[in-house]
Design a protein around this motif. Structure first.
Motif, PDB file in Angstrom:
ATOM      1  N   VAL A   1       0.835  -1.205   0.000  1.00 17.70           N
ATOM      2  CA  VAL A   1       0.000   0.000   0.000  1.00 17.70           C
ATOM      3  C   VAL A   1       0.869   1.254   0.000  1.00 17.70           C
ATOM      4  CG1 VAL A   1      -1.648   1.355   1.355  1.00 17.70           C
ATOM      5  CG2 VAL A   1      -1.989  -1.114   1.082  1.00 17.70           C
ATOM      6  N   CYS A   2       1.942   1.230   0.778  1.00 19.43           N
ATOM      7  CA  CYS A   2       2.830   2.397   0.875  1.00 19.43           C
ATOM      8  C   CYS A   2       3.445   2.745  -0.479  1.00 19.43           C
ATOM      9  CB  CYS A   2       3.946   2.132   1.878  1.00 19.43           C
ATOM     10  SG  CYS A   2       3.394   2.148   3.601  1.00 19.43           S
ATOM     11  N   GLU A   3       3.783   1.728  -1.254  1.00 19.64           N
ATOM     12  CA  GLU A   3       4.370   1.965  -2.571  1.00 19.64           C
ATOM     13  C   GLU A   3       3.446   2.790  -3.463  1.00 19.64           C
ATOM     14  OE1 GLU A   3       5.189  -1.851  -4.147  1.00 19.64           O
ATOM     15  OE2 GLU A   3       6.923  -2.250  -2.840  1.00 19.64           O
ATOM     16  N   ILE A   4       2.152   2.612  -3.252  1.00 19.94           N
ATOM     17  CA  ILE A   4       1.172   3.350  -4.052  1.00 19.94           C
ATOM     18  C   ILE A   4       0.926   4.732  -3.471  1.00 19.94           C
ATOM     19  CG2 ILE A   4      -1.202   3.346  -4.931  1.00 19.94           C
ATOM     20  CD1 ILE A   4      -1.136   0.258  -4.625  1.00 19.94           C
ATOM     21  N   LEU A   5       0.769   4.799  -2.146  1.00 23.76           N
ATOM     22  CA  LEU A   5       0.339   6.049  -1.514  1.00 23.76           C
ATOM     23  C   LEU A   5       1.444   7.103  -1.415  1.00 23.76           C
ATOM     24  CD1 LEU A   5      -1.948   4.798   1.408  1.00 23.76           C
ATOM     25  CD2 LEU A   5      -2.611   5.583  -0.869  1.00 23.76           C
ATOM     26  N   GLU A   6       2.683   6.679  -1.163  1.00 28.15           N
ATOM     27  CA  GLU A   6       3.742   7.657  -0.913  1.00 28.15           C
ATOM     28  C   GLU A   6       3.901   8.674  -2.045  1.00 28.15           C
ATOM     29  OE1 GLU A   6       8.519   8.085   0.000  1.00 28.15           O
ATOM     30  OE2 GLU A   6       7.647   6.081  -0.229  1.00 28.15           O
ATOM     31  N   PRO A   7       4.080   8.239  -3.300  1.00 26.62           N
ATOM     32  CA  PRO A   7       4.274   9.248  -4.359  1.00 26.62           C
ATOM     33  C   PRO A   7       3.056  10.145  -4.568  1.00 26.62           C
ATOM     34  CG  PRO A   7       4.067   7.042  -5.298  1.00 26.62           C
ATOM     35  CD  PRO A   7       4.190   6.867  -3.825  1.00 26.62           C
ATOM     36  N   ILE A   8       1.875   9.605  -4.328  1.00 23.76           N
ATOM     37  CA  ILE A   8       0.664  10.406  -4.511  1.00 23.76           C
ATOM     38  C   ILE A   8       0.575  11.486  -3.438  1.00 23.76           C
ATOM     39  CG2 ILE A   8      -1.875  10.356  -4.465  1.00 23.76           C
ATOM     40  CD1 ILE A   8      -1.717   7.530  -5.660  1.00 23.76           C
ATOM     41  N   TYR A   9       0.785  11.107  -2.182  1.00 25.09           N
ATOM     42  CA  TYR A   9       0.708  12.070  -1.084  1.00 25.09           C
ATOM     43  C   TYR A   9       1.861  13.072  -1.166  1.00 25.09           C
ATOM     44  CZ  TYR A   9      -2.944   9.256   1.124  1.00 25.09           C
ATOM     45  OH  TYR A   9      -4.109   8.589   1.403  1.00 25.09           O
TER      46      TYR A   9
END
Length: 265
Positions: free
Chosen positions: A216-224
């Motif tokens: 999940v972090c791999e997806i959320l980090e760049p977006i946030y």
């Protein structure tokens, strides 16, 4: 009746058909003898099973008498004979409605719509109906497959995203396929990085399935990070620290958190 006797004794196919047809019409309209009319029409079908006017007449009789089982037989005969896709759709849909609403047999209703999809894989009427039936029957794998077909057909970006979110939610809550669900959320966010429903759903996945936090972090980090959401980037880093297996990586993340907090002051 005289007409029945003539029809039964005569060997000429046209004369026999005419006699039985007129006998059936007389029995139905004048004598109100439904059973006799059905028998007379049946004699015609014995020699010509695909006689459409007779099938239509029998369909009307069975519908008026609410003889649902007999009506289903006639509707199936008509559906099997029909080469018109729209007509076949109407007949199979009516059969499905009778099975579900009149006879309480949703499984048979499902079979009718599945048959329709075999001849018309893009039929939205069947997909929408199956969606409701599968959900009511709690047939989760079949529902997921049906939504996938719907997604493949949808050309509207908002509808497609909504369907994919529903599919991902189903995979998490009903099918225990969290990895596949995360990939579905990722696909939604690839098209719309600010999709709030997908972002919230991924946060919930991380909260309830900590074993999937890294994914999940791999997806959320760049977006946030792109959105400048400092608090959520920090929350992501905290999750990453929990799963870090190397001291250097842990220190790197701690430094990032410290820098973000400092910048936020």
């Amino acid at each position: 009746s005289t007409l029945s006797e003539i029809a039964s004794r005569n060997e000429d196919p046209e004369v026999k058909r005419f006699g039985w047809l007129k006998a059936a019409q007389l029995q139905d309209t004048q004598l109100q003898d439904l059973e006799a009319a059905i028998v007379s029409y049946g004699h015609i079908l014995e020699s010509e099973p695909g006689d459409l006017p007779v099938l239509q007449a029998l369909e009307s009789l069975h519908r008026r008498a609410e003889r649902w089982g007999d009506l289903l037989v006639v509707l199936k005969q008509r559906a099997d004979l029909s080469t018109d896709l729209r007509e076949k759709e109407g007949l199979l849909s009516e059969m499905a409605a009778i099975y579900d609403r009149r006879l309480g047999q949703p499984d048979k209703s499902i079979e009718c719509f599945q048959t329709l999809l075999q001849v018309d894989p893009t039929n939205l009427r069947a997909l929408v109906a199956l969606d409701e039936l599968y959900e009511r029957q709690e047939a989760w794998p079949e529902l997921a497959e049906n939504i996938e077909r719907y997604v493949a057909l949808s050309e509207d970006p908002q509808e497609r995203a909504s369907l994919m979110l529903r599919l991902a939610d189903l995979r998490v809550k009903r099918l225990n396929a969290v990895d596949v669900a995360i990939d579905t959320y990722r696909e939604v966010l690839d098209r719309d990085p600010q999709n709030s429903a997908a972002l919230r759903a991924l946060e919930e996945v991380a909260a309830h399935h900590p074993e999937h936090e890294v994914m999940v972090c791999e997806i959320l980090e760049p977006i946030y990070r792109q959105a400048g959401d400092v608090h959520r980037v920090i929350a992501v880093h905290e999750m990453q620290i929990r799963h870090s297996q190397h001291a250097e990586r842990t220190l790197e993340l701690l430094h990032r958190i410290a820098q973000l907090q400092e910048d936020a002051l």
